[in-house]
Motif scaffolding. Structure first.
Motif, mmCIF file in Angstrom:
data_model
loop_
_atom_site.group_PDB
_atom_site.id
_atom_site.type_symbol
_atom_site.label_atom_id
_atom_site.label_comp_id
_atom_site.label_asym_id
_atom_site.label_seq_id
_atom_site.Cartn_x
_atom_site.Cartn_y
_atom_site.Cartn_z
ATOM 1 N N GLU A 176 -16.439 -6.943 6.259
ATOM 2 C CA GLU A 176 -16.529 -5.497 6.081
ATOM 3 C C GLU A 176 -15.630 -5.086 4.921
ATOM 4 O O GLU A 176 -14.550 -5.651 4.751
ATOM 5 C CB GLU A 176 -16.014 -4.750 7.310
ATOM 6 N N LEU A 177 -16.059 -4.097 4.174
ATOM 7 C CA LEU A 177 -15.201 -3.496 3.166
ATOM 8 C C LEU A 177 -14.557 -2.279 3.799
ATOM 9 O O LEU A 177 -15.257 -1.413 4.340
ATOM 10 C CB LEU A 177 -16.006 -3.103 1.931
ATOM 11 N N VAL A 178 -13.238 -2.216 3.765
ATOM 12 C CA VAL A 178 -12.493 -1.120 4.384
ATOM 13 C C VAL A 178 -11.472 -0.580 3.381
ATOM 14 O O VAL A 178 -11.161 -1.232 2.379
ATOM 15 C CB VAL A 178 -11.789 -1.566 5.696
ATOM 16 N N GLU A 179 -10.950 0.595 3.695
ATOM 17 C CA GLU A 179 -9.971 1.219 2.804
ATOM 18 C C GLU A 179 -8.539 1.046 3.280
ATOM 19 O O GLU A 179 -7.605 1.220 2.496
ATOM 20 C CB GLU A 179 -10.292 2.703 2.656
ATOM 21 N N ALA A 180 -8.356 0.711 4.565
ATOM 22 C CA ALA A 180 -6.994 0.589 5.100
ATOM 23 C C ALA A 180 -6.918 -0.540 6.113
ATOM 24 O O ALA A 180 -7.900 -0.868 6.774
ATOM 25 C CB ALA A 180 -6.574 1.904 5.752
ATOM 26 N N ALA A 181 -5.731 -1.107 6.227
ATOM 27 C CA ALA A 181 -5.479 -2.186 7.179
ATOM 28 C C ALA A 181 -5.096 -1.619 8.535
ATOM 29 O O ALA A 181 -4.580 -0.503 8.628
ATOM 30 C CB ALA A 181 -4.356 -3.087 6.662
ATOM 31 N N GLU A 182 -5.334 -2.388 9.579
ATOM 32 C CA GLU A 182 -4.831 -2.076 10.914
ATOM 33 C C GLU A 182 -3.381 -2.573 10.969
ATOM 34 O O GLU A 182 -3.004 -3.489 10.235
ATOM 35 C CB GLU A 182 -5.675 -2.766 11.976
ATOM 36 N N PRO A 183 -2.551 -2.007 11.848
ATOM 37 C CA PRO A 183 -1.133 -2.394 11.898
ATOM 38 C C PRO A 183 -0.876 -3.887 12.127
ATOM 39 O O PRO A 183 0.099 -4.426 11.608
ATOM 40 C CB PRO A 183 -0.571 -1.572 13.054
ATOM 41 N N ASP A 184 -1.744 -4.564 12.868
ATOM 42 C CA ASP A 184 -1.497 -5.978 13.175
ATOM 43 C C ASP A 184 -2.288 -6.949 12.297
ATOM 44 O O ASP A 184 -2.300 -8.151 12.534
ATOM 45 C CB ASP A 184 -1.771 -6.261 14.653
ATOM 46 N N ASP A 185 -2.950 -6.457 11.250
ATOM 47 C CA ASP A 185 -3.718 -7.322 10.360
ATOM 48 C C ASP A 185 -2.822 -8.224 9.523
ATOM 49 O O ASP A 185 -1.745 -7.815 9.091
ATOM 50 C CB ASP A 185 -4.556 -6.487 9.381
ATOM 51 N N LEU A 186 -3.285 -9.428 9.292
ATOM 52 C CA LEU A 186 -2.670 -10.331 8.323
ATOM 53 C C LEU A 186 -3.322 -10.021 6.982
ATOM 54 O O LEU A 186 -4.547 -9.921 6.893
ATOM 55 C CB LEU A 186 -2.930 -11.788 8.712
ATOM 56 N N ARG A 187 -2.514 -9.852 5.951
ATOM 57 C CA ARG A 187 -3.012 -9.518 4.614
ATOM 58 C C ARG A 187 -2.907 -10.758 3.742
ATOM 59 O O ARG A 187 -1.833 -11.336 3.601
ATOM 60 C CB ARG A 187 -2.185 -8.365 4.057
ATOM 61 N N ILE A 188 -4.030 -11.148 3.134
ATOM 62 C CA ILE A 188 -4.074 -12.294 2.229
ATOM 63 C C ILE A 188 -4.379 -11.747 0.842
ATOM 64 O O ILE A 188 -5.399 -11.084 0.652
ATOM 65 C CB ILE A 188 -5.157 -13.310 2.654
ATOM 66 N N GLU A 189 -3.519 -12.016 -0.130
ATOM 67 C CA GLU A 189 -3.674 -11.426 -1.457
ATOM 68 C C GLU A 189 -3.867 -12.478 -2.536
ATOM 69 O O GLU A 189 -3.341 -13.586 -2.446
ATOM 70 C CB GLU A 189 -2.454 -10.574 -1.797
ATOM 71 N N ALA A 190 -4.617 -12.063 -3.562
ATOM 72 C CA ALA A 190 -4.793 -12.877 -4.767
ATOM 73 C C ALA A 190 -5.170 -11.943 -5.899
ATOM 74 O O ALA A 190 -6.039 -11.084 -5.731
ATOM 75 C CB ALA A 190 -5.872 -13.931 -4.565
ATOM 76 N N ASP A 191 -4.536 -12.088 -7.017
ATOM 77 C CA ASP A 191 -4.864 -11.330 -8.231
ATOM 78 C C ASP A 191 -4.965 -9.823 -7.980
ATOM 79 O O ASP A 191 -5.855 -9.149 -8.492
ATOM 80 C CB ASP A 191 -6.174 -11.839 -8.841
ATOM 81 N N GLY A 192 -4.060 -9.286 -7.165
ATOM 82 C CA GLY A 192 -4.022 -7.859 -6.909
ATOM 83 C C GLY A 192 -5.048 -7.351 -5.913
ATOM 84 O O GLY A 192 -5.159 -6.156 -5.687
ATOM 85 N N GLN A 193 -5.818 -8.238 -5.311
ATOM 86 C CA GLN A 193 -6.832 -7.868 -4.319
ATOM 87 C C GLN A 193 -6.426 -8.458 -2.969
ATOM 88 O O GLN A 193 -5.609 -9.372 -2.906
ATOM 89 C CB GLN A 193 -8.212 -8.378 -4.724
ATOM 90 N N ALA A 194 -7.032 -7.929 -1.873
ATOM 91 C CA ALA A 194 -6.602 -8.393 -0.558
ATOM 92 C C ALA A 194 -7.749 -8.482 0.441
ATOM 93 O O ALA A 194 -8.701 -7.707 0.392
ATOM 94 C CB ALA A 194 -5.519 -7.472 -0.006
#
Length: 125
Positions: free
Chosen positions: A61-79
């Motif tokens: 899914e494409l979303v605009e915000a993370a949930e509080p317990d989400d793990l964020r994986i980043e690369a080249d300024g994207q997540a």
């Protein structure tokens, strides 16, 4: 008879965190293009649901915000985001974007999957 080992179907990015999950350059480039087209940043939510022809299936899914317990994986300024329930099924995986004859889509290259369906969306462990 040759003793050469075949090259792996994919390689996991060395930029992965302790969970071993990574976002490929191709996925980051695609997310950047989607954000540019939408006019605001987008995040890719990746989850594992029960079902599909092999037992489990990936959900993107494409979303605009993370949930509080989400793990964020980043690369080249994207997540990309992964919820804690899905993380054990994705450990060591790479989230990528492929554009080939079968179509253009986000995929999970999951070394834990014992088998998967032809479309790559469904898998078993």
């Amino acid at each position: 008879m040759s003793t050469d080992l075949a090259a792996p179907a994919f390689e996991i990015s060395p930029h992965a965190g302790g969970h071993g999950l990574s976002l490929s350059e191709s996925a980051a480039r695609r997310l950047a293009k989607l954000a540019e087209a939408d006019g605001h940043p987008v995040l890719l939510r990746v989850a594992v649901d029960g079902g599909g022809c092999s037992g489990f299936q990936y959900r993107f899914e494409l979303v605009e915000a993370a949930e509080p317990d989400d793990l964020r994986i980043e690369a080249d300024g994207q997540a990309a985001l992964v919820d804690p329930v899905s993380l054990p099924f994705l450990k060591g995986s790479e989230i990528a974007f492929v554009d080939d004859l079968a179509g253009a889509q986000f995929v999970v290259r999951n070394p834990n999957a014992a088998s998967s369906c032809g479309c790559g969306v469904s898998f078993s462990i």
